[in-house]
Design an enzyme around this catalytic site. Sequence first.
Site, PDB file in Angstrom:
ATOM      1  N   HIS A   1       0.832  -1.204   0.000  1.00 45.58           N
ATOM      2  CA  HIS A   1       0.000   0.000   0.000  1.00 45.58           C
ATOM      3  C   HIS A   1       0.868   1.256   0.000  1.00 45.58           C
ATOM      4  O   HIS A   1       0.561   2.249  -0.698  1.00 45.58           O
ATOM      5  CB  HIS A   1      -0.925  -0.024   1.224  1.00 45.58           C
ATOM      6  CG  HIS A   1      -1.745   1.199   1.401  1.00 45.58           C
ATOM      7  ND1 HIS A   1      -1.420   2.188   2.304  1.00 45.58           N
ATOM      8  CD2 HIS A   1      -2.888   1.607   0.780  1.00 45.58           C
ATOM      9  CE1 HIS A   1      -2.321   3.146   2.242  1.00 45.58           C
ATOM     10  NE2 HIS A   1      -3.224   2.822   1.329  1.00 45.58           N
TER      11      HIS A   1
ATOM     12  N   GLU B   1      -4.382   7.946   7.345  1.00 44.94           N
ATOM     13  CA  GLU B   1      -5.314   7.033   6.672  1.00 44.94           C
ATOM     14  C   GLU B   1      -5.602   5.817   7.545  1.00 44.94           C
ATOM     15  O   GLU B   1      -6.752   5.386   7.668  1.00 44.94           O
ATOM     16  CB  GLU B   1      -4.730   6.606   5.326  1.00 44.94           C
ATOM     17  CG  GLU B   1      -5.645   5.724   4.498  1.00 44.94           C
ATOM     18  CD  GLU B   1      -5.027   5.352   3.154  1.00 44.94           C
ATOM     19  OE1 GLU B   1      -5.540   4.388   2.539  1.00 44.94           O
ATOM     20  OE2 GLU B   1      -4.047   5.993   2.733  1.00 44.94           O
TER      21      GLU B   1
ATOM     22  N   GLU C   1       2.085   1.877  -3.450  1.00 45.50           N
ATOM     23  CA  GLU C   1       1.028   2.427  -4.312  1.00 45.50           C
ATOM     24  C   GLU C   1       0.976   3.947  -4.194  1.00 45.50           C
ATOM     25  O   GLU C   1       0.841   4.664  -5.188  1.00 45.50           O
ATOM     26  CB  GLU C   1      -0.320   1.816  -3.912  1.00 45.50           C
ATOM     27  CG  GLU C   1      -1.508   2.349  -4.703  1.00 45.50           C
ATOM     28  CD  GLU C   1      -2.731   2.511  -3.834  1.00 45.50           C
ATOM     29  OE1 GLU C   1      -3.371   3.582  -3.911  1.00 45.50           O
ATOM     30  OE2 GLU C   1      -3.060   1.563  -3.085  1.00 45.50           O
ATOM     31  N   HIS C   2       1.102   4.453  -2.957  1.00 47.40           N
ATOM     32  CA  HIS C   2       1.110   5.896  -2.750  1.00 47.40           C
ATOM     33  C   HIS C   2       2.311   6.556  -3.422  1.00 47.40           C
ATOM     34  O   HIS C   2       2.169   7.582  -4.091  1.00 47.40           O
ATOM     35  CB  HIS C   2       1.154   6.198  -1.245  1.00 47.40           C
ATOM     36  CG  HIS C   2      -0.181   6.211  -0.586  1.00 47.40           C
ATOM     37  ND1 HIS C   2      -0.661   7.275   0.129  1.00 47.40           N
ATOM     38  CD2 HIS C   2      -1.167   5.271  -0.536  1.00 47.40           C
ATOM     39  CE1 HIS C   2      -1.867   7.001   0.601  1.00 47.40           C
ATOM     40  NE2 HIS C   2      -2.186   5.781   0.216  1.00 47.40           N
TER      41      HIS C   2
END
Length: 434
Positions: free
Chosen positions: A69, A145, A72-73
């Site tokens: 993840h 997040e 991905e950022h």
Amino acid sequence: MEFTKTYYETLGETVYSATHKSGLQIILIKKSGFKKSYATFSTKYGSINTEFVVPGENETTKVIPGIAHFLEHKVFEQPDGSNAFNDFSKYGANANAFTSFGVTNYLFSCTDYFYENLEILLGFVQTPYFTEENVEKEKGIIAQEIRMYEDDAEQTCMYNCLEAMYENHPVRINIAGGVDDIMKTTPELLYKCYNTFYHPSNMALICVGDLDENKIWDCVEKCIKKDSPHGEITQVFPEESTRAFKRNIEASFDIPIPMFMIGFKDPETGGTGKEMLKREILTNCILRTLFGKSSDFYKKLYDKGVINKSFSAFYEYEQSCGYAAFFGESESIPEIEKEIFKTVEEAKKNGINKENFERARKVYLGNFMETLDNVESFGNDYMFAYHKGIDLFDYVSVCENISLEDAIERLKTLFKEEQCSTSTVLPKEKEGDA
């Protein structure tokens, strides 16, 4: 380069496929006359891939949760300080990305300038740029997040259920990881995971629309610089019992109605693509037949006010794990659980109504046919299936050949009390009452 052309006569669909010298798989699902086009550039790398053997190495690498993840950022940020989203906006594309348990996917849809947008997609994903400064900055963003997820009752209910079902498998961990884990991220760790999983030979480019396969090939040739595959990545998963780890788990939130997720851990994992697809279709048909909105179970509990329209039943799986689950809101969660087991036991003893099962199968087949006309939905479905080793166009033949006998065997295998976990989220003032 010549593409292999496959025509699926029953569906009237044409697929072009080719393998680039880098090992990248290129797939075009041609949709003549469609105005919108869609592309996904995905890697078989998700949150559960925390332990693996890098091609060419002998030792196992184990990394902290949340790295997929985090990558991905960071992949959107380019060395010149630009962001790929800005490049897409110049050509009117709607771009996004997501990380799941098993894949990371970068995507865009557009009505014009498809090939220009495709070059942007292929270019930025193949241009990693990680520094001490930009990684530190991202830690704060992702930590926010994660805290947002932790403050979400639905997310907590789901992940608590996964934690209860699974003792060791990383599917029990939030896709974004934990705040403490994320703070240990370094550029070196990101580059190691990127270089392992973002090699074109571990990726797929899937395009859907009224497109030219040769122009797609030209974009790939221009943007993909690797000239050979880098070998197979060995995935390592911890040993996991077929039994649920914990029977019950509970949390409390500021919510008006208690929330629940009742999960059944699937003892059957892996197998060929068709075997996994068959399990998926069988399980979904069982869930719709026994627990769908037209079922006796649903009508009975809905009429009594035990469940409301939030109730759903679904099946999720990867090659290494899977589970069926029931999700919803209710003041009477023990009664729902009791009725689920009662319904399952009656079906095991007396069988599944043939007419209802056939209706469920036709519904799922109809839903599949509907997605063929939605470039985004079908592109994503095809992408997920591809990375599991499934040809999504086998859906029709597999669906048409499942039987009631298959469904009963599946029911007996999946729905056992020792494989069940119940996650409950209670209103704070009612904690301990349900």
